[in-house]
Every structure is written in structure tokens, then in C-alpha cells.
Design an enzyme around this catalytic site. Structure first.
Site, PDB file in Angstrom:
ATOM      1  N   ASN A   9       0.864  -1.185   0.000  1.00  0.00           N
ATOM      2  CA  ASN A   9       0.000   0.000   0.000  1.00  0.00           C
ATOM      3  C   ASN A   9       0.900   1.234   0.000  1.00  0.00           C
ATOM      4  O   ASN A   9       1.496   1.559   1.020  1.00  0.00           O
ATOM      5  CB  ASN A   9      -0.901  -0.011   1.248  1.00  0.00           C
ATOM      6  N   LYS A  11       0.030   4.268  -0.241  1.00  0.00           N
ATOM      7  CA  LYS A  11      -0.645   5.460   0.322  1.00  0.00           C
ATOM      8  C   LYS A  11      -0.422   6.660  -0.611  1.00  0.00           C
ATOM      9  O   LYS A  11      -0.396   6.486  -1.835  1.00  0.00           O
ATOM     10  CB  LYS A  11      -0.147   5.745   1.736  1.00  0.00           C
ATOM     11  N   HIS A  96      -9.560   1.078   5.005  1.00  0.00           N
ATOM     12  CA  HIS A  96      -8.230   1.269   5.591  1.00  0.00           C
ATOM     13  C   HIS A  96      -8.351   2.227   6.778  1.00  0.00           C
ATOM     14  O   HIS A  96      -9.164   3.152   6.759  1.00  0.00           O
ATOM     15  CB  HIS A  96      -7.261   1.830   4.538  1.00  0.00           C
ATOM     16  N   GLU A  98      -6.759   4.698   7.711  1.00  0.00           N
ATOM     17  CA  GLU A  98      -6.653   6.138   7.424  1.00  0.00           C
ATOM     18  C   GLU A  98      -7.959   6.666   6.825  1.00  0.00           C
ATOM     19  O   GLU A  98      -8.326   7.820   7.055  1.00  0.00           O
ATOM     20  CB  GLU A  98      -5.434   6.391   6.520  1.00  0.00           C
ATOM     21  N   GLU A 168      -5.520  -4.888  10.687  1.00  0.00           N
ATOM     22  CA  GLU A 168      -4.506  -3.855  10.850  1.00  0.00           C
ATOM     23  C   GLU A 168      -4.797  -3.075  12.128  1.00  0.00           C
ATOM     24  O   GLU A 168      -5.598  -2.114  12.111  1.00  0.00           O
ATOM     25  CB  GLU A 168      -4.535  -2.897   9.658  1.00  0.00           C
ATOM     26  N   GLY A 174       2.105   2.533  10.744  1.00  0.00           N
ATOM     27  CA  GLY A 174       3.000   3.677  10.571  1.00  0.00           C
ATOM     28  C   GLY A 174       3.658   4.135  11.858  1.00  0.00           C
ATOM     29  O   GLY A 174       4.243   5.216  11.913  1.00  0.00           O
ATOM     30  N   SER A 213       3.207  -1.722  10.392  1.00  0.00           N
ATOM     31  CA  SER A 213       4.659  -1.592  10.586  1.00  0.00           C
ATOM     32  C   SER A 213       5.440  -2.873  10.297  1.00  0.00           C
ATOM     33  O   SER A 213       6.449  -3.140  10.954  1.00  0.00           O
ATOM     34  CB  SER A 213       4.969  -1.082  12.007  1.00  0.00           C
TER      35      SER A 213
END
Ligand code: PEP
Length: 249
Positions: A9, A11, A96, A98, A168, A174, A213
Site C-alpha cells: 500500500n 498510500k 483502511h 486512514e 490492521e 505507521g 509496521s
């Protein structure tokens, strides 16, 4: 045991020029392999450049990071599932963290996106995961199960049987903090049990990816954990060398 799925991904990284250069490097480093599935999720603007750069590698699947649930209309800045499919996408990330936590998307939106994806012939990867305070309060399983129940609500069992789930934990995305293989395995088992309730033995064929991560150093132990069928990787997928070595795990 099915092939592991390794999904990158990107992003909001890598425009068309960088995507082309990444693919040029990646293709020289990572030959075609039949024992794993590799996916890339570039930004919409870099999608065509990435797809063009790997057009001779039908083993690589390209996907988009987001879709709108409507087929067309006055939704400035959005792209539909049919448009993504027309551009060559085969898969799409839905929910996701985010999208949920930076852009305020709800579970009901994820359900509509999963349904739109399957209508258009795209395979959804539904992402679920708890926030740190929810984990600390012992609510992680309940949060993940609610996201699954609501996110899958508009799909037929046949569609659920042919999609992917990504666990996730938001606190690991991150942040450099990875869930331990045991933590990942435990939540994946919860997800598998939920899928079994919907699909019976067909649940075993639904890949459940771990994301948060993941690095070159942690990929092997996470992939070896029970019920972890693949990895969804953000930061560590951005350089071709690092990503190639994760794919080779
Ligand atoms: C992700 O974007 O899905 C992700 C897991 O990011 P990172 O690997 O950077 O934590």
C-alpha cells in the site's frame, strides 16, 4: 496452505514518475513466482504508470486504495469501482484505518464500498482493526467483529468467500510498533471463526492479511504465525529493494 499474499500500500507516495522507476527496479529484482500473490496499491494518479510498467507481469495484481460506492455522479475527487476496473484494477482496499480515522468513514460506507466493488468485478480487501485505547480496554475483539459484521453486511456469502480481510491494528500502522506474531495470530483466529460462521469450511480459503509496521525483519515471523495468510505493508513497501526482500520472504 494457500499462497501467501504480499500487498504493497503506497498510500499518498510515488507519483507516476516514481511509480515507473520503482517498477523498473522491482521487476529486475523480483522474478515471477508461482508460490505467492503480489499486489500493489498505487495512488490513482500513478495507477496507469504502474500498470503500464508491469504489463508483461500478469503475476502482479494492481489495485486502488479507495473507491466511491456510487457508479457515477457529482462526487468531486472520487472514483467509482467501475472506473477502477476499467483502468485495470483487480482489487481495492476498503476501510483502511486512514480512511476510517483521518477521513471519518463509517462502517456503513465500507459495506456500500464492498458491495460496489463486487458489482464491478473488483475484489475488496476489507481492513479492520482497533485503536490503542480500545485494545487497552479489552475491546479489540468486539471492535474487529463489529467492523466485520457491518462491513460485510451487503455481500452475498459467495462474495465474502472470494474476498480478502486485512487485520490492521491502528496502533501499529505507521508507528513502528508491530503486533507480535502471537497477537496477530490470536486476532486472525477470531476473524476466521467469524468467517466460518458465515461460510463454513470455505472460510479457510479467505486470505487474512496482517498489516501494521511490517518490516524486512518482522515479515518472516508474522507470515509463519497461524492464520496469517499474508501481509499488507505501507512504509516498508516504498523502496523496491526492501519490498523485493519482503516478497521473497
Ligand atoms: C498500511 O498502510 O496498511 C500499513 C500497514 O502501513 P505501515 O506498514 O506503514 O504500518
Amino acid at each position: 496452505m494457500q499462497h501467501p499474499v504480499l500487498a504493497a500500500n503506497w498510500k499518498m507516495n510515488h507519483g507516476p514518475t516514481e511509480a515507473r522507476e520503482f517498477m523498473r527496479r522491482y521487476l529486475t529484482l523480483s522474478p515471477r513466482r508461482n508460490d505467492r500473490t503480489v499486489m500493489f496499491f498505487p495512488s490513482d494518479l500513478a495507477f496507469s504508470a504502474a500498470a503500464e510498467a508491469c504489463r508483461d507481469r500478469s503475476d502482479l495484481l494492481l489495485g486502488v486504495q479507495n473507491i466511491h460506492w456510487e457508479d457515477k455522479g457529482a462526487f468531486t475527487g472520487e472514483s467509482s469501482a467501475a472506473m477502477a476496473r476499467d483502468a485495470g484494477a483487480r482489487v481495492v482496499l476498503v476501510g483502511h484505518s486512514e480512511r476510517r480515522h483521518v477521513f471519518g468513514e463509517t462502517d456503513a460506507m465500507q459495506a456500500k464500498k464492498c458491495a460496489a466493488a463486487t458489482r464491478a468485478g473488483l475484489t475488496p480487501v476489507l481492513c479492520v482493526g482497533e485503536l490503542l485505547p480500545q485494545r487497552e480496554a479489552g475491546q479489540a475483539e468486539a471492535v474487529v467483529l463489529e467492523q466485520l459484521t457491518l462491513g460485510l453486511a451487503e455481500l452475498s456469502t459467495a462474495s465474502v468467500a472470494s474476498m480478502l480481510i486485512a487485520y490492521e491494528p491502528v496502533w501499529a500502522i505507521g508507528t513502528g510498533k508491530t503486533a507480535t506474531p502471537a497477537d496477530a495470530s490470536a486476532m486472525h483466529a477470531v476473524i476466521r471463526t467469524h468467517l466460518r460462521g458465515l461460510l463454513g469450511e470455505k472460510a479457510l480459503a479467505v486470505p487474512i492479511l496482517y498489516g501494521g509496521s511490517v518490516s524486512k525483519g518482522t515479515a518472516a515471523s508474522l507470515l509463519a504465525a497461524e492464520h496469517v495468510d499474508g501481509l499488507l505493508v505501507g512504509g516498508a513497501s516504498l523502496d523496491a529493494e526492501g519490498w523485493s526482500s519482503i516478497v521473497a520472504t
